[in-house]
Design an enzyme around this catalytic site. Structure first.
Site, PDB file in Angstrom:
ATOM      1  N   ARG A 205     -30.065 104.564  39.702  1.00 49.86           N
ATOM      2  CA  ARG A 205     -30.775 103.383  39.676  1.00 49.86           C
ATOM      3  C   ARG A 205     -29.763 102.031  40.093  1.00 49.86           C
ATOM      4  O   ARG A 205     -28.541 102.089  38.754  1.00 49.86           O
ATOM      5  CB  ARG A 205     -31.784 103.519  38.842  1.00 49.86           C
ATOM      6  CG  ARG A 205     -32.423 104.543  39.174  1.00 49.86           C
ATOM      7  CD  ARG A 205     -33.489 104.099  40.303  1.00 49.86           C
ATOM      8  NE  ARG A 205     -34.589 106.021  40.065  1.00 49.86           N
ATOM      9  CZ  ARG A 205     -34.567 106.731  41.030  1.00 49.86           C
ATOM     10  NH1 ARG A 205     -33.561 106.907  42.016  1.00 49.86           N
ATOM     11  NH2 ARG A 205     -35.286 107.322  40.801  1.00 49.86           N
ATOM     12  N   ARG A 233     -35.695  78.982  50.844  1.00 52.19           N
ATOM     13  CA  ARG A 233     -36.110  80.167  50.070  1.00 52.19           C
ATOM     14  C   ARG A 233     -34.949  80.893  50.434  1.00 52.19           C
ATOM     15  O   ARG A 233     -35.058  81.329  52.354  1.00 52.19           O
ATOM     16  CB  ARG A 233     -37.312  80.897  49.909  1.00 52.19           C
ATOM     17  CG  ARG A 233     -38.496  79.727  48.626  1.00 52.19           C
ATOM     18  CD  ARG A 233     -37.658  79.521  47.221  1.00 52.19           C
ATOM     19  NE  ARG A 233     -38.097  79.415  46.594  1.00 52.19           N
ATOM     20  CZ  ARG A 233     -37.644  79.060  44.785  1.00 52.19           C
ATOM     21  NH1 ARG A 233     -36.938  78.474  44.950  1.00 52.19           N
ATOM     22  NH2 ARG A 233     -38.304  78.457  44.264  1.00 52.19           N
ATOM     23  N   ALA A 251     -42.509  75.873  40.298  1.00 51.12           N
ATOM     24  CA  ALA A 251     -41.536  77.063  39.093  1.00 51.12           C
ATOM     25  C   ALA A 251     -39.912  76.441  38.770  1.00 51.12           C
ATOM     26  O   ALA A 251     -39.375  75.897  39.234  1.00 51.12           O
ATOM     27  CB  ALA A 251     -41.798  78.730  40.096  1.00 51.12           C
ATOM     28  N   GLU A 267     -40.890  71.833  34.466  1.00 55.31           N
ATOM     29  CA  GLU A 267     -40.809  71.851  35.507  1.00 55.31           C
ATOM     30  C   GLU A 267     -41.614  70.948  36.280  1.00 55.31           C
ATOM     31  O   GLU A 267     -40.920  70.149  37.336  1.00 55.31           O
ATOM     32  CB  GLU A 267     -40.621  73.049  35.936  1.00 55.31           C
ATOM     33  CG  GLU A 267     -39.540  74.132  35.917  1.00 55.31           C
ATOM     34  CD  GLU A 267     -38.427  73.844  36.308  1.00 55.31           C
ATOM     35  OE1 GLU A 267     -38.278  73.208  37.323  1.00 55.31           O
ATOM     36  OE2 GLU A 267     -37.059  74.544  35.664  1.00 55.31           O
ATOM     37  N   GLU A 318     -29.540  69.789  40.824  1.00 48.57           N
ATOM     38  CA  GLU A 318     -30.163  70.938  40.718  1.00 48.57           C
ATOM     39  C   GLU A 318     -30.136  71.701  42.657  1.00 48.57           C
ATOM     40  O   GLU A 318     -30.636  72.601  42.688  1.00 48.57           O
ATOM     41  CB  GLU A 318     -31.018  72.208  40.428  1.00 48.57           C
ATOM     42  CG  GLU A 318     -31.562  72.102  38.293  1.00 48.57           C
ATOM     43  CD  GLU A 318     -31.959  72.327  37.744  1.00 48.57           C
ATOM     44  OE1 GLU A 318     -33.419  72.888  38.404  1.00 48.57           O
ATOM     45  OE2 GLU A 318     -32.035  72.348  37.213  1.00 48.57           O
TER      46      GLU A 318
END
Length: 364
Positions: A205, A233, A251, A267, A318
């Site tokens: 796994r 994204r 988020a 955030e 960021e």
């Protein structure tokens, strides 16, 4: 043989055992004269500086060259460097000092720091002999965030319906990390208990070892409107989606020692310039339990929303390129019917808000 003077969490055998190979540890509690803890550093990972008439409590560790190299690698990842001092007997002692206030330290209570560093040490020391400390130091925020998620995993969901079979009953034959970078993937060969009794066949796994995230839908109960963020994204892009810009709640990654509620507020300030008045916890859940460790802590955040229909947000440091949208609640809910709301947490939070909206508006 080299001798180090250690303070804080580094002076605890349980953490040192994750770093060095020497068993048993040659560790002796003591004090060091002529030094003080570096100002501005957290007490569990402090540097030292020369200071006349000062005494520091800690422990002396005597170790061979290999263990010394491992210790220096671990501490260098945190921005600490070694210096030496010779006493009147000619005994040479190394101590760890911080370059200014540059060392990175998780800001939380000592017990939490110790547990956090213990988990982080397991990952950090996997890189010893393969990567330079400065390379690992660049990954430290993610390493600590992953460690934080392991600490948080102790507070698991109830087991009223699901099995109480424990993780300790899983038999791990091998554990590897085929990908180690900003993100981390681990591969296991294991056997797990079955519902019929006994163990499963040996299976292979893979799991994406992610961090916890706080997700918050800003809602203005007076004006009955929500704020959504839009950004590019990689998930949709990597899947081949023709339009990889998506609408979603605010988020962010839960940083070490930071409660998810604090992350949610931070955030909202960073991505949308919002100050939340209150938080309503909706759920804490695994986003994709078949392949990822990531947990989403979802909230609706009560606030005053501007009249501006669209705006810009995010942090340049960021590399965030964010557009914000302020929509009436009904217009936002319509996105779930049209399918334009194609991000799971957004759909969840809008449905929850649809149910709880009368209560929240009555309290406004």
């Amino acid at each position: 043989m080299r001798r180090f003077f250690l303070t804080g969490a580094l002076a605890k055998p349980a953490l040192l055992q994750q770093i060095v190979l020497d068993t048993p540890l040659n560790l002796q509690p003591d004090e060091l004269s002529g030094f003080a803890e570096t100002q501005g550093q957290h007490t569990s990972m402090t540097g030292l500086r020369a200071a006349k008439d000062r005494v520091v409590q800690g422990a002396f560790l005597s170790c061979e060259a290999e263990d010394a190299s491992r210790l220096l690698f671990f501490t260098a990842v945190f921005g600490l460097t070694a210096a030496s001092s010779e006493d009147h007997r000619g005994v040479l002692t190394f101590f760890l000092c911080a370059e200014g206030d540059a060392a990175q330290h998780p800001q939380c209570e000592d017990a939490q720091v110790f547990e956090l560093l213990s988990h982080a040490a397991k990952e950090i020391m996997r890189y010893f002999g393969r990567l330079e400390a400065k390379v690992v130091a660049a990954r430290l925020p993610m390493i600590l965030a992953r460690a934080q998620s392991r600490v948080a995993a102790r507070d698991t969901a109830p087991t009223h319906v699901r099995s109480t079979q424990a993780a300790r009953d899983v038999v791990i034959h091998t554990q590897d990390a085929p990908h180690e970078g900003y993100f981390l993937t681990e591969t296991f060969a294991l056997q797990h208990p079955t519902f019929a009794g006994g163990l499963s066949d040996r299976v292979r796994r893979e799991v994406f070892v992610a961090t916890d995230a706080a997700i918050v839908l800003p809602y203005d109960p007076v004006r009955d409107r929500v704020l959504l963020v839009e950004q590019f994204r990689m998930g949709p892009f990597g899947r081949g989606d023709a339009y990889p810009w998506v609408l979603e709640p605010v988020a962010g990654r839960v940083d070490p020692g930071e409660p998810p509620e604090t992350t949610a507020r931070r955030e909202c300030a960073e991505e949308a310039g919002l100050e939340l008045q209150a938080l309503e916890h909706v759920s804490s859940h695994y986003c994709s339990p078949g392949c990822s460790t990531e947990v989403f802590h979802c909230y609706v955040g009560l606030c005053d929303l501007p009249d501006l229909a669209t705006g810009l947000g995010g942090l340049e440091t960021e590399h965030e390129d964010i557009r914000t949208h302020v929509l009436s609640f009904q217009d936002a809910l319509e996105l779930t019917r049209s399918g334009e709301a194609n991000i799971g947490p957004l759909v969840l939070l809008l449905f929850w808000l649809d149910r709880e909206r009368p209560r929240l508006r009555s309290l406004a």
